[in-house]
Design an enzyme around this catalytic site. Structure first.
Site, PDB file in Angstrom:
ATOM      1  CE  LYS A   1      31.360  45.355  59.291  1.00 14.24           C
ATOM      2  NZ  LYS A   1      31.367  46.799  58.884  1.00 14.24           N
TER       3      LYS A   1
ATOM      4  CD  GLU B   1      17.981  41.859  49.845  1.00 11.31           C
ATOM      5  OE1 GLU B   1      17.759  42.597  48.858  1.00 11.31           O
ATOM      6  OE2 GLU B   1      17.301  40.855  50.099  1.00 11.31           O
TER       7      GLU B   1
ATOM      8  CB  CYS C   1      19.754  49.627  47.240  1.00 10.41           C
ATOM      9  SG  CYS C   1      18.440  49.276  48.413  1.00 10.41           S
TER      10      CYS C   1
ATOM     11  CD  GLU D   1      23.915  51.264  43.810  1.00  7.99           C
ATOM     12  OE1 GLU D   1      24.957  50.738  44.232  1.00  7.99           O
ATOM     13  OE2 GLU D   1      22.780  50.952  44.208  1.00  7.99           O
TER      14      GLU D   1
HETATM   15  P1  NAD Z   1      29.765  48.198  51.035  1.00  2.00           P
HETATM   16  O1  NAD Z   1      29.578  46.981  50.213  1.00  2.00           O
HETATM   17  O2  NAD Z   1      31.027  48.933  50.922  1.00  2.00           O
HETATM   18  O3  NAD Z   1      29.607  47.855  52.590  1.00  2.00           O
HETATM   19  C1  NAD Z   1      28.488  47.202  53.119  1.00  2.00           C
HETATM   20  C2  NAD Z   1      28.883  46.489  54.393  1.00  2.00           C
HETATM   21  O4  NAD Z   1      29.810  45.467  54.068  1.00  2.00           O
HETATM   22  C3  NAD Z   1      29.580  47.384  55.424  1.00  2.00           C
HETATM   23  O5  NAD Z   1      29.202  46.974  56.718  1.00  2.00           O
HETATM   24  C4  NAD Z   1      31.033  47.065  55.184  1.00  2.00           C
HETATM   25  O6  NAD Z   1      31.843  47.293  56.311  1.00  2.00           O
HETATM   26  C5  NAD Z   1      30.977  45.584  54.853  1.00  2.00           C
HETATM   27  N1  NAD Z   1      32.110  45.084  54.075  1.00  2.00           N
HETATM   28  C6  NAD Z   1      32.932  45.767  53.227  1.00  2.00           C
HETATM   29  N2  NAD Z   1      33.874  44.957  52.745  1.00  2.00           N
HETATM   30  C7  NAD Z   1      33.648  43.724  53.262  1.00  2.00           C
HETATM   31  C8  NAD Z   1      34.273  42.447  53.121  1.00  2.00           C
HETATM   32  N3  NAD Z   1      35.331  42.266  52.336  1.00  2.00           N
HETATM   33  N4  NAD Z   1      33.753  41.408  53.788  1.00  2.00           N
HETATM   34  C9  NAD Z   1      32.666  41.550  54.566  1.00  2.00           C
HETATM   35  N5  NAD Z   1      32.046  42.729  54.759  1.00  2.00           N
HETATM   36  C10 NAD Z   1      32.524  43.797  54.105  1.00  2.00           C
HETATM   37  O7  NAD Z   1      28.508  49.081  50.702  1.00  2.00           O
HETATM   38  P2  NAD Z   1      28.160  50.527  51.287  1.00  2.00           P
HETATM   39  O8  NAD Z   1      28.924  51.522  50.500  1.00  2.00           O
HETATM   40  O9  NAD Z   1      28.222  50.541  52.753  1.00  2.00           O
HETATM   41  O10 NAD Z   1      26.585  50.588  50.914  1.00  2.00           O
HETATM   42  C11 NAD Z   1      26.134  50.998  49.701  1.00  2.00           C
HETATM   43  C12 NAD Z   1      25.743  49.824  48.827  1.00  2.00           C
HETATM   44  O11 NAD Z   1      24.747  49.024  49.453  1.00  2.00           O
HETATM   45  C13 NAD Z   1      25.119  50.277  47.538  1.00  2.00           C
HETATM   46  O12 NAD Z   1      25.674  49.569  46.467  1.00  2.00           O
HETATM   47  C14 NAD Z   1      23.659  49.932  47.707  1.00  2.00           C
HETATM   48  O13 NAD Z   1      22.953  49.729  46.533  1.00  2.00           O
HETATM   49  C15 NAD Z   1      23.693  48.742  48.551  1.00  2.00           C
HETATM   50  N6  NAD Z   1      22.437  48.581  49.256  1.00  2.00           N
HETATM   51  C16 NAD Z   1      21.594  47.571  48.880  1.00  2.00           C
HETATM   52  C17 NAD Z   1      20.381  47.405  49.512  1.00  2.00           C
HETATM   53  C18 NAD Z   1      19.451  46.303  49.105  1.00  2.00           C
HETATM   54  O14 NAD Z   1      18.593  45.959  49.891  1.00  2.00           O
HETATM   55  N7  NAD Z   1      19.575  45.735  47.940  1.00  2.00           N
HETATM   56  C19 NAD Z   1      20.017  48.252  50.533  1.00  2.00           C
HETATM   57  C20 NAD Z   1      20.882  49.274  50.899  1.00  2.00           C
HETATM   58  C21 NAD Z   1      22.104  49.414  50.262  1.00  2.00           C
END
Ligand code: NAD
Length: 481
Positions: A179, A254, A288, A388
């Protein structure tokens, strides 16, 4: 959505990749995909829901036993074809990421397209030699696939995040339901096409586009999912972890970061600061593991601030399709507003603006652009030093001595990455051992796609990439003789 202008090549996608074929989406609803540089509508994709998720998970479950029983050599055949597909489509991958993420074409080519290929290569090499069986005393321990994997990925490194989950899961013998993020589903669809062409058995890989709240939540809560591998924000990670925990599902998280770049006395300050700006402007700061906090000894603080402000001038925001551009837009209006809010909040709390700012860059009224921004006089207790930002924003903090530097570096809830610069690598490495972070770059050490990647503290659970990444998808069975 009607008033949004359509981009050239606009497409309405109405299918999901389930059980080895593109099939009409079962759930109603669509998600718009925008070009963040032009704000035009690139495409719409299906907003999958419970019906699409059910179909995909059921297909994965049907495929699980046979795929899990294959040998590594058998799995290497389609995985090698997938690698070949990624290699043959580097340009299309880069162009897709430019269009839906706004990444500058140079960075998209060198990183968004090339890194997933390198990671896939690394898993071919690992799988060729991996020993799935070992003798421990009077036991033989078998490493077996952990079952049906739900992979949920963010938009910032859209293909890298997908490959970092899907390829090791498939290598381990697990079927996957992916997803991807709402903002960047097009490169996920391209990846699904390459998986399809690679000839995996039906159901081994499935793609469901949809929102996190609906498709993501349905996937995490699905009783037939055994492993949840999630990359995203700490806030969502917490709910994903709760749901998985209640069902006793394996979960890897992550999450976010607020990584410190610590310049110790005796280091090459100019180099450390210049590399820091390159790091925090890469991918428009949407990383991230970006070094978003520069920690400098107070004796050289003003010098560092001046160097940072000067270095920021090199990252003028511009059209991501222009090969000269080093800083593109942010992914979305929402993200841009979040970043602007962080900058305004920092100024209100007493930070000093030395480069950039919350206003739109000159001449870029269209597109989700933010100026590269440097904030000085930031103290550890300010929100901008703790939260962040996910944009091209660097804060500069002063430390008194090494103990204070370590204390400041560790004083956030996150622990994903860090960097240390010193006069020699041993001094930097000694300091690095004091940091609560999963990755520490020593004097500008390069990213290593086979080193374990993941966070301490609230930056997550588990590790991706390399051997450690594949082992997240294995479970162990001991046979006693
Ligand atoms: P997000 O948490 O909003 O979304 C990430 C994913 O989760 C998307 O596919 C989203 O549709 C899904 N999602 C959202 N709500 C959900 C729920 N209730 N249940 C299941 N899935 C759900 O994050 P974002 O804004 O897309 O990405 C940015 C974040 O990701 C930042 O905080 C960043 O630090 C983090 N990030 C971490 C890493 C790492 O490896 N540690 C790498 C890249 C990004």
């Amino acid at each position: 959505m009607d008033q949004v202008e359509r981009a050239e090549g606009y497409a309405e996608h109405t299918d999901q990749y389930v059980d080895g074929a593109w099939r009409p989406a079962l759930d109603a609803g669509t998600i718009p995909v925008l070009d963040p540089a032009t704000e035009r509508l690139l495409a719409t994709v299906p907003a999958g829901g419970a019906a699409d998720v059910d179909a995909a998970v059921a297909a994965a479950r049907r495929a699980a036993r046979a795929w899990g029983a294959t040998t590594a050599a058998e799995r290497l055949v389609p995985l090698t074809r997938l690698r070949d597909g990624l290699a043959a489509h580097q340009e299309e991958i880069a162009a897709t990421v430019v269009a839906e993420l706004g990444s500058p074409i140079g960075f998209a080519t060198a990183v968004h397209a090339a890194l997933p290929l390198a990671v896939t290569e690394s898993y071919l090499a690992l799988l060729a030699d991996y020993v799935f069986e070992e003798r421990v005393g009077n036991s033989v321990v078998h490493a077996e696939p952990a079952g049906v994997v739900a992979a949920i990925t963010p938009w910032n490194y859209p293909l890298h995040q997908i490959v970092a989950k899907v390829v090791p899961a498939l290598a381990a013998g697990c079927p996957v339901v992916l997803k991807p993020a709402e903002d960047t589903p097009l490169v996920a669809r391209l990846f699904a096409r390459l998986v399809d062409a690679a000839g995996f058995p039906a159901g081994v890989f499935n793609l469901v586009t949809g929102t996190g709240a609906v498709a993501g939540a349905a996937l995490v809560g699905h009783p037939e999912v055994d492993v949840v591998s999630f990359t995203g924000s700490t806030a969502v990670g917490r709910t994903v972890g709760e749901t998985a925990g209640r069902a006793i599902k394996r979960v890897a998280l992550e999450l976010g970061g607020k990584s410190a770049n610590v310049v110790l006395p005796g280091a090459d300050l100019a180099r450390a600061v210049n590399v820091n700006l390159a790091n925090v402007c890469a991918n428009s700061g949407q990383a991230c593991n970006a070094w978003t906090r520069l920690l400098v000894h107070r004796d050289r603080y003003e010098e560092a601030v001046e160097l940072a402000a000067k270095a920021a001038e090199k990252y003028a925001p511009g059209d991501p399709t222009d090969p000269q551009t080093r800083l593109g837009p942010l992914v979305s209006d929402r993200q841009r507003e979040r970043v602007r809010g962080h900058i305004a909040g920092a100024l209100a709390q007493g930070a000093r603006l030395v480069a950039g700012g919350a206003e739109a860059p000159d001449g870029l009224a269209t597109g989700f652009y933010v100026r590269p921004t440097v904030l000085a006089d930031v103290t550890g207790d300010m929100a901008i030093a703790q939260e962040e930002v996910f944009g091209p924003v660097l804060v500069v903090l002063a430390y008194e001595d090494e103990d204070h530097a370590a204390e400041l570096a560790n004083a956030t809830e996150y622990g994903l990455a860090a960097a240390v610069w010193a006069e020699d690598a041993d001094t930097a490495a000694r300091f690095a051992r004091r940091l609560d972070a999963g990755q520490v770059d020593i004097n500008g050490g390069r990213f290593n796609p086979v080193a374990p990647f993941g966070g301490y503290k609230k930056s997550g659970l588990g590790r991706e990439l390399g051997r450690h990444g594949m082992e997240e998808f294995l479970q162990y069975k001991s046979l006693q003789y």
